[in-house]
Scaffold this motif. Sequence first.
Motif, PDB file in Angstrom:
ATOM      1  N   ASP A   1      25.413 -17.278 -48.697  1.00 42.80           N
ATOM      2  CA  ASP A   1      26.762 -17.013 -47.761  1.00 42.80           C
ATOM      3  C   ASP A   1      27.165 -17.651 -46.300  1.00 42.80           C
ATOM      4  O   ASP A   1      25.687 -17.931 -45.828  1.00 42.80           O
ATOM      5  N   ALA A   2      28.023 -17.332 -45.737  1.00 40.01           N
ATOM      6  CA  ALA A   2      28.062 -17.943 -44.429  1.00 40.01           C
ATOM      7  C   ALA A   2      26.853 -17.677 -42.912  1.00 40.01           C
ATOM      8  O   ALA A   2      26.780 -18.285 -41.610  1.00 40.01           O
ATOM      9  N   GLU A   3      26.198 -16.660 -43.520  1.00 41.74           N
ATOM     10  CA  GLU A   3      25.850 -16.338 -42.283  1.00 41.74           C
ATOM     11  C   GLU A   3      24.213 -16.418 -42.359  1.00 41.74           C
ATOM     12  O   GLU A   3      23.235 -16.535 -41.784  1.00 41.74           O
ATOM     13  N   ASP A   4      24.102 -16.936 -43.318  1.00 46.27           N
ATOM     14  CA  ASP A   4      22.241 -17.855 -43.812  1.00 46.27           C
ATOM     15  C   ASP A   4      22.119 -18.441 -43.859  1.00 46.27           C
ATOM     16  O   ASP A   4      23.152 -19.682 -43.812  1.00 46.27           O
ATOM     17  N   VAL A   5      20.983 -19.469 -42.995  1.00 46.16           N
ATOM     18  CA  VAL A   5      20.618 -20.323 -42.734  1.00 46.16           C
ATOM     19  C   VAL A   5      19.892 -21.556 -43.400  1.00 46.16           C
ATOM     20  O   VAL A   5      18.683 -21.102 -43.935  1.00 46.16           O
TER      21      VAL A   5
ATOM     22  N   ARG B   1      37.970 -17.882 -42.457  1.00 48.25           N
ATOM     23  CA  ARG B   1      36.937 -17.495 -41.307  1.00 48.25           C
ATOM     24  C   ARG B   1      35.471 -17.339 -42.413  1.00 48.25           C
ATOM     25  O   ARG B   1      34.628 -18.083 -41.016  1.00 48.25           O
ATOM     26  N   GLU B   2      34.706 -16.902 -42.978  1.00 51.64           N
ATOM     27  CA  GLU B   2      33.251 -17.365 -43.690  1.00 51.64           C
ATOM     28  C   GLU B   2      33.374 -19.844 -43.484  1.00 51.64           C
ATOM     29  O   GLU B   2      32.382 -19.276 -42.757  1.00 51.64           O
TER      30      GLU B   2
ATOM     31  N   ARG C   1      32.802 -19.996 -40.038  1.00 50.99           N
ATOM     32  CA  ARG C   1      31.418 -19.488 -39.603  1.00 50.99           C
ATOM     33  C   ARG C   1      29.851 -20.205 -39.901  1.00 50.99           C
ATOM     34  O   ARG C   1      29.713 -20.702 -39.411  1.00 50.99           O
ATOM     35  N   PHE C   2      30.607 -21.474 -42.109  1.00 54.13           N
ATOM     36  CA  PHE C   2      29.319 -22.007 -41.685  1.00 54.13           C
ATOM     37  C   PHE C   2      29.628 -23.406 -41.692  1.00 54.13           C
ATOM     38  O   PHE C   2      28.354 -23.764 -41.248  1.00 54.13           O
TER      39      PHE C   2
ATOM     40  N   GLN D   1      28.058 -22.699 -37.547  1.00 57.20           N
ATOM     41  CA  GLN D   1      26.334 -22.994 -38.092  1.00 57.20           C
ATOM     42  C   GLN D   1      25.250 -24.148 -38.562  1.00 57.20           C
ATOM     43  O   GLN D   1      24.683 -24.928 -37.078  1.00 57.20           O
TER      44      GLN D   1
END
Length: 186
Positions: free
Chosen positions: A3-7, A172-173, A176-177, A180
């Motif tokens: 998801d958007a938080e994963d590096v 929003r995601e 963020r992605f 990042q």
Amino acid sequence: MFDAEDVLDPPPRRVLVAGTAGVGKTTTARRVARAIGAPHTELDGMYHGPGWTVLPDFEARVDEMTATPTWVCEWQYRGVRHLLVERADTLVWLDLPRSVAFVRLLRRTVRRRLHRTELWNGNVEPPLWTFFTRKEHILRWGIAKRNEMRERVPSLADDAPHLRIVRLRSQREVERFVGQLSTRTE
């Protein structure tokens, strides 16, 4: 599925952007390409010839483009989907709400038609009334194909285990992605 938080490690180099019509595939693909320093190729421009005909060298051009070390494009066109998946390392799935996708598609279609915006190789959106007469009208297509994408993308997890799938469910995601990705490449 990510998801958007994963590096993503290693960072993506060959990226597909998937989703139904109107979710912002091309815009997101351009932004991802900029963020990772890769060229973006809009497949619609390689596919559509004058009069909405299919360009005869489409598959060869996709083969050539995906043979390079870095690229970003949209995941579409049945005839080349397998090749794209085989050569990509990451697929970004824009799984935005149905209402968001439809409103964006409607707005884009009306704007393009009213301004007679040239799309690819001299083509313009057909008259709006053709929504009622043509099954392939982009608005009808967008409505009809939504569930197909929701079945096709998750099946890639088994069919293409090398492919990292990033599912983004809101703008929003997406922000963020892409943010990042930009941060990691600076």
